[in-house]
Design an enzyme around this catalytic site. Structure first.
Site, mmCIF file in Angstrom:
data_model
loop_
_atom_site.group_PDB
_atom_site.id
_atom_site.type_symbol
_atom_site.label_atom_id
_atom_site.label_comp_id
_atom_site.label_asym_id
_atom_site.label_seq_id
_atom_site.Cartn_x
_atom_site.Cartn_y
_atom_site.Cartn_z
ATOM 1 N N ASP A 1 149.115 75.020 56.215
ATOM 2 C CA ASP A 1 148.668 74.474 57.627
ATOM 3 C C ASP A 1 147.224 74.530 57.719
ATOM 4 O O ASP A 1 146.604 74.022 58.834
ATOM 5 C CB ASP A 1 149.400 75.540 58.828
ATOM 6 C CG ASP A 1 148.961 76.934 58.291
ATOM 7 O OD1 ASP A 1 148.186 77.417 57.463
ATOM 8 O OD2 ASP A 1 149.548 77.932 59.053
ATOM 9 N N SER A 2 146.424 74.836 56.492
ATOM 10 C CA SER A 2 144.999 74.683 56.764
ATOM 11 C C SER A 2 144.666 73.124 56.617
ATOM 12 O O SER A 2 143.520 72.770 56.856
ATOM 13 C CB SER A 2 144.474 75.158 55.308
ATOM 14 O OG SER A 2 144.925 74.735 54.187
ATOM 15 N N ASP B 1 153.981 75.478 54.252
ATOM 16 C CA ASP B 1 153.808 76.331 55.373
ATOM 17 C C ASP B 1 154.816 76.083 56.603
ATOM 18 O O ASP B 1 154.693 74.801 56.856
ATOM 19 C CB ASP B 1 152.291 76.386 55.695
ATOM 20 C CG ASP B 1 151.422 77.274 54.963
ATOM 21 O OD1 ASP B 1 152.175 78.325 54.717
ATOM 22 O OD2 ASP B 1 150.271 77.224 55.076
ATOM 23 N N LYS C 1 156.480 78.682 53.314
ATOM 24 C CA LYS C 1 155.903 80.044 53.266
ATOM 25 C C LYS C 1 155.531 80.504 54.951
ATOM 26 O O LYS C 1 155.416 79.802 55.569
ATOM 27 C CB LYS C 1 154.483 79.855 52.818
ATOM 28 C CG LYS C 1 153.464 81.166 52.747
ATOM 29 C CD LYS C 1 152.341 80.808 51.831
ATOM 30 C CE LYS C 1 151.247 80.041 52.569
ATOM 31 N NZ LYS C 1 150.599 80.569 53.675
ATOM 32 N N GLU D 1 145.637 87.397 51.063
ATOM 33 C CA GLU D 1 144.377 86.601 51.471
ATOM 34 C C GLU D 1 143.213 87.553 51.967
ATOM 35 O O GLU D 1 143.739 88.443 53.155
ATOM 36 C CB GLU D 1 144.700 85.630 52.650
ATOM 37 C CG GLU D 1 143.488 84.480 53.034
ATOM 38 C CD GLU D 1 143.775 83.638 53.747
ATOM 39 O OE1 GLU D 1 142.852 82.996 54.332
ATOM 40 O OE2 GLU D 1 145.027 83.335 54.054
#
Length: 257
Positions: free
Chosen positions: A41-42, A80, A110, A176
């Site tokens: 989703d980045s 994601d 994810k 992360e």
């Protein structure tokens, strides 16, 4: 015939290599070079200029994931689940996970979180959905990026979240922006591969945003090593093109029909 790497093959590897992809060109570039491709989703920040991943929708994720799967033949593809697609109820989460996988051909999803989504993760894995976990700094739940694990509360929650996800059936966990000492402890005790991003050299695998390591974004962080100076080289090429057009050097006769 080339066969796409299986999850079982990935889990047997001593080092797991992961990168993101949202488009056909990047997917084609990394396919086979990495074990796992994450359609993250980045994409919101990298391609759309959003300030947060929260603005990304499930339809956006499906469109990009479909492109990535169609452009690849070798790497395992994970998608994601965007914010809002799995937080309400586990039934809705399952419906959305099935929608993502059936519409894209991807192999797994994810989710971000630990204790707060334990019932949802278990419900997905019980229904044969392959799930990758994500703990430490979780972008979907914070306003500004931060290093996770600086307080006793965060330290305790970190290990609790990891244990919960393992028991819920995730096949690996992304960690992360978390202090290395904490991650090293988790790596020693975890029963599933820990994939780091700004985490530890001792993680079983590493993941990065491909555009970051190619210097295609403005993102700068301690862990974001630049392996290629894309902007610098691209600007030289674009300037050359512009100069040739202005000087009537492009196109030449043999470049016309």
């Amino acid at each position: 015939m080339i066969k796409r790497i299986s999850l079982e093959q990935i889990l047997q590897k001593p080092s797991i290599v992961c990168l993101t992809a949202y488009t056909v060109p990047i997917a084609s570039l990394v396919d086979g070079q990495v074990d796992l491709i994450l359609v993250g989703d980045s994409v919101g920040q990298v391609l759309y200029g959003y300030e947060s991943t929260r603005q990304v929708t499930i339809d956006m994720m499906i469109n990009h994931a479909k492109a990535v799967v169609n452009a690849t033949k070798k790497s395992f593809v994970v998608v994601d689940m965007p914010y809002g697609s799995y937080q309400k109820t586990k039934v809705e989460a399952l419906r959305n996970a099935k929608k993502i996988l059936s519409h894209t051909g991807a192999m797994a999803v994810k989710l971000e979180g630990g204790e707060n989504i334990k019932d949802t993760v278990r419900y997905l894995t019980d229904n044969n959905i392959k799930v990758m976990g994500h703990i430490g700094m979780t972008p979907q739940y914070i306003e500004k990026p931060k290093i996770y694990g600086g307080t006793e509360k965060e330290k305790m929650q970190f290990f609790k979240d990891a244990s919960i996800l393992e028991k819920a059936g995730v096949f690996s966990i992304v960690v992360e922006c978390t202090f290395k000492k904490l991650v090293d402890e988790l790596v020693k005790s975890s029963t599933v591969p820990i994939i780091g991003i700004g985490a530890s050299t001792n993680c079983r695998g590493q993941i990065m945003v491909t555009e970051d390591i190619l210097d295609m974004t403005k993102f700068n962080s301690k862990f974001a090593k630049k392996y290629f100076k894309f902007f610098k080289k691209a600007k030289i090429s674009i300037k050359k093109y512009s100069d040739e057009v202005r000087k009537k050097k492009y196109p030449k006769r043999d470049q016309c029909y």
